[in-house]
Write a protein that holds these residues in place. Sequence first.
Motif, PDB file in Angstrom:
ATOM      1  N   PHE A   8      12.450  51.259  28.210  1.00  0.00           N
ATOM      2  CA  PHE A   8      13.042  52.541  27.790  1.00  0.00           C
ATOM      3  C   PHE A   8      13.221  52.633  26.277  1.00  0.00           C
ATOM      4  CE2 PHE A   8      16.350  49.539  29.052  1.00  0.00           C
ATOM      5  CZ  PHE A   8      17.126  49.487  27.898  1.00  0.00           C
ATOM      6  N   SER A   9      12.674  51.647  25.534  1.00  0.00           N
ATOM      7  CA  SER A   9      12.934  51.614  24.081  1.00  0.00           C
ATOM      8  C   SER A   9      12.052  52.578  23.294  1.00  0.00           C
ATOM      9  CB  SER A   9      12.734  50.197  23.553  1.00  0.00           C
ATOM     10  OG  SER A   9      11.388  49.796  23.722  1.00  0.00           O
ATOM     11  N   THR A  10      11.012  53.095  23.947  1.00  0.00           N
ATOM     12  CA  THR A  10      10.071  53.966  23.244  1.00  0.00           C
ATOM     13  C   THR A  10      10.052  55.335  23.929  1.00  0.00           C
ATOM     14  OG1 THR A  10       8.408  53.000  24.690  1.00  0.00           O
ATOM     15  CG2 THR A  10       8.553  52.093  22.492  1.00  0.00           C
ATOM     16  N   THR A  11       9.482  56.343  23.260  1.00  0.00           N
ATOM     17  CA  THR A  11       9.515  57.681  23.866  1.00  0.00           C
ATOM     18  C   THR A  11       8.678  57.714  25.148  1.00  0.00           C
ATOM     19  OG1 THR A  11       8.053  58.173  22.026  1.00  0.00           O
ATOM     20  CG2 THR A  11      10.153  59.310  22.054  1.00  0.00           C
ATOM     21  N   GLU A  12       7.527  57.053  25.108  1.00  0.00           N
ATOM     22  CA  GLU A  12       6.755  56.934  26.347  1.00  0.00           C
ATOM     23  C   GLU A  12       7.050  55.587  26.945  1.00  0.00           C
ATOM     24  OE1 GLU A  12       2.546  57.686  26.795  1.00  0.00           O
ATOM     25  OE2 GLU A  12       2.808  59.375  25.422  1.00  0.00           O
ATOM     26  N   ARG A  13       7.275  55.529  28.236  1.00  0.00           N
ATOM     27  CA  ARG A  13       7.659  54.266  28.869  1.00  0.00           C
ATOM     28  C   ARG A  13       6.691  53.150  28.507  1.00  0.00           C
ATOM     29  NH1 ARG A  13       6.303  51.199  33.205  1.00  0.00           N
ATOM     30  NH2 ARG A  13       8.012  50.073  34.221  1.00  0.00           N
ATOM     31  N   LYS A  14       7.279  52.004  28.098  1.00  0.00           N
ATOM     32  CA  LYS A  14       6.448  50.851  27.778  1.00  0.00           C
ATOM     33  C   LYS A  14       6.462  49.918  28.979  1.00  0.00           C
ATOM     34  CE  LYS A  14       6.369  46.563  25.534  1.00  0.00           C
ATOM     35  NZ  LYS A  14       6.732  45.881  26.764  1.00  0.00           N
ATOM     36  N   SER A  15       5.299  49.391  29.321  1.00  0.00           N
ATOM     37  CA  SER A  15       5.268  48.443  30.431  1.00  0.00           C
ATOM     38  C   SER A  15       6.147  47.244  30.073  1.00  0.00           C
ATOM     39  CB  SER A  15       3.834  47.980  30.673  1.00  0.00           C
ATOM     40  OG  SER A  15       3.862  46.724  31.306  1.00  0.00           O
ATOM     41  N   PRO A  16       6.956  46.774  31.017  1.00  0.00           N
ATOM     42  CA  PRO A  16       7.833  45.640  30.690  1.00  0.00           C
ATOM     43  C   PRO A  16       7.071  44.325  30.504  1.00  0.00           C
ATOM     44  CG  PRO A  16       8.127  46.340  32.975  1.00  0.00           C
ATOM     45  CD  PRO A  16       7.200  47.328  32.354  1.00  0.00           C
ATOM     46  N   ALA A  17       5.819  44.274  30.912  1.00  0.00           N
ATOM     47  CA  ALA A  17       5.042  43.027  30.759  1.00  0.00           C
ATOM     48  C   ALA A  17       4.819  42.746  29.281  1.00  0.00           C
ATOM     49  CB  ALA A  17       3.707  43.170  31.469  1.00  0.00           C
ATOM     50  N   PRO A  18       4.884  41.453  28.869  1.00  0.00           N
ATOM     51  CA  PRO A  18       4.701  41.143  27.449  1.00  0.00           C
ATOM     52  C   PRO A  18       3.301  41.496  26.957  1.00  0.00           C
ATOM     53  CG  PRO A  18       5.033  39.131  28.747  1.00  0.00           C
ATOM     54  CD  PRO A  18       5.178  40.275  29.681  1.00  0.00           C
ATOM     55  N   THR A  19       3.230  42.210  25.868  1.00  0.00           N
ATOM     56  CA  THR A  19       1.939  42.589  25.285  1.00  0.00           C
ATOM     57  C   THR A  19       1.532  41.531  24.258  1.00  0.00           C
ATOM     58  OG1 THR A  19       3.092  43.768  23.551  1.00  0.00           O
ATOM     59  CG2 THR A  19       2.488  45.044  25.482  1.00  0.00           C
ATOM     60  N   ARG A  20       0.297  41.634  23.788  1.00  0.00           N
ATOM     61  CA  ARG A  20      -0.173  40.707  22.740  1.00  0.00           C
ATOM     62  C   ARG A  20       0.713  40.828  21.502  1.00  0.00           C
ATOM     63  NH1 ARG A  20      -6.303  39.846  22.485  1.00  0.00           N
ATOM     64  NH2 ARG A  20      -5.785  39.647  20.304  1.00  0.00           N
ATOM     65  N   ARG A  21       1.114  42.067  21.178  1.00  0.00           N
ATOM     66  CA  ARG A  21       1.965  42.298  20.018  1.00  0.00           C
ATOM     67  C   ARG A  21       3.296  41.545  20.165  1.00  0.00           C
ATOM     68  NH1 ARG A  21       6.093  45.801  19.468  1.00  0.00           N
ATOM     69  NH2 ARG A  21       6.703  46.323  17.334  1.00  0.00           N
ATOM     70  N   GLU A  22       3.882  41.638  21.363  1.00  0.00           N
ATOM     71  CA  GLU A  22       5.173  40.961  21.573  1.00  0.00           C
ATOM     72  C   GLU A  22       5.023  39.442  21.518  1.00  0.00           C
ATOM     73  OE1 GLU A  22       5.686  43.456  25.041  1.00  0.00           O
ATOM     74  OE2 GLU A  22       7.769  43.750  24.479  1.00  0.00           O
ATOM     75  N   ILE A  23       3.892  38.936  22.005  1.00  0.00           N
ATOM     76  CA  ILE A  23       3.655  37.479  21.957  1.00  0.00           C
ATOM     77  C   ILE A  23       3.512  37.036  20.499  1.00  0.00           C
ATOM     78  CG2 ILE A  23       2.028  35.630  22.599  1.00  0.00           C
ATOM     79  CD1 ILE A  23       1.504  37.396  25.197  1.00  0.00           C
ATOM     80  N   GLU A  24       2.786  37.829  19.719  1.00  0.00           N
ATOM     81  CA  GLU A  24       2.623  37.496  18.293  1.00  0.00           C
ATOM     82  C   GLU A  24       3.974  37.573  17.578  1.00  0.00           C
ATOM     83  OE1 GLU A  24       0.387  40.284  15.790  1.00  0.00           O
ATOM     84  OE2 GLU A  24       1.638  39.468  14.186  1.00  0.00           O
TER      85      GLU A  24
END
Length: 246
Positions: free
Chosen positions: A83-99
Amino acid sequence: MRLGEKPKLIDENGRRIDGRLPDELRPIRMEVGVLKNADGSAYVEYGNTKVIVAVYGPREIHPKHLTLPDRAIIRCRYHMTSFSTTERKSPAPTRREIELSKVIREALEGVIFTELYPRTSIDIFIEVLQADGGTRTAGITAASLALADAGIPMKDLVAGVAVGKVDGVLVLDINEVEDEYSEVDLPVAMMPSFKEITLLQMNGVLTEDEFWEALKLAEKGIMKIYEVQRETLMSRYSKVRAEVEE
Ligand code: ADP
């Protein structure tokens, strides 16, 4: 302005899209000790960017094979809530979050006296509650507060802020719109007392002079953020002290 067209980011009075001057931070709010079940915790707002951090440890490591005989390991997870972004973000970790988890860990590792806690882990969980630019730097600022709140000995705090270049002007603490249309985005984290940089990333191109100017601007912001970090910790612990002495 047509849909998708770049908005004017600096107006005729030199003000930014949210009314700030180029060297102005967004309103900052911080609190420590916000989670009962964590060993240390902190909440940080840079304007509409809101993050919460929980720290656990030093504690026994699972899985055990990660154990180091001479120091603690630091583990870090940066995560954006759906819920942190205007469009729902998948809760699964993305490459960006891993980096980001990796670079944030590296930005914090150097300040912690890990050799004091061999065979243990210190686990840092960063949850972005609302994203409006600068979540990695707000996350670092909050994580160092949560580590301090957990009583983990550190050389210094770490504070971070992102500088950007928008409409040809260097600006401090960019928000999401500025980030989206920026020519350059330069997140920086520092140990403020030592003026030592622990994170420096750059998207875009700056001249050498602009680069040093951008770093100076980041340092100026970081010193202000550091002041708020210190005040937050001091007011928390003078309260705790008063309770203990009662
Ligand atoms: P930072 O948050 O550290 O500035 P980025 O430059 O990667 O990191 O992201 C800039 C901003 O873009 C974020 O703060 C957030 O507001 C937005 N953003 C990033 N990832 C997403 C996503 N998956 N969905 C929506 N917005 C996002």
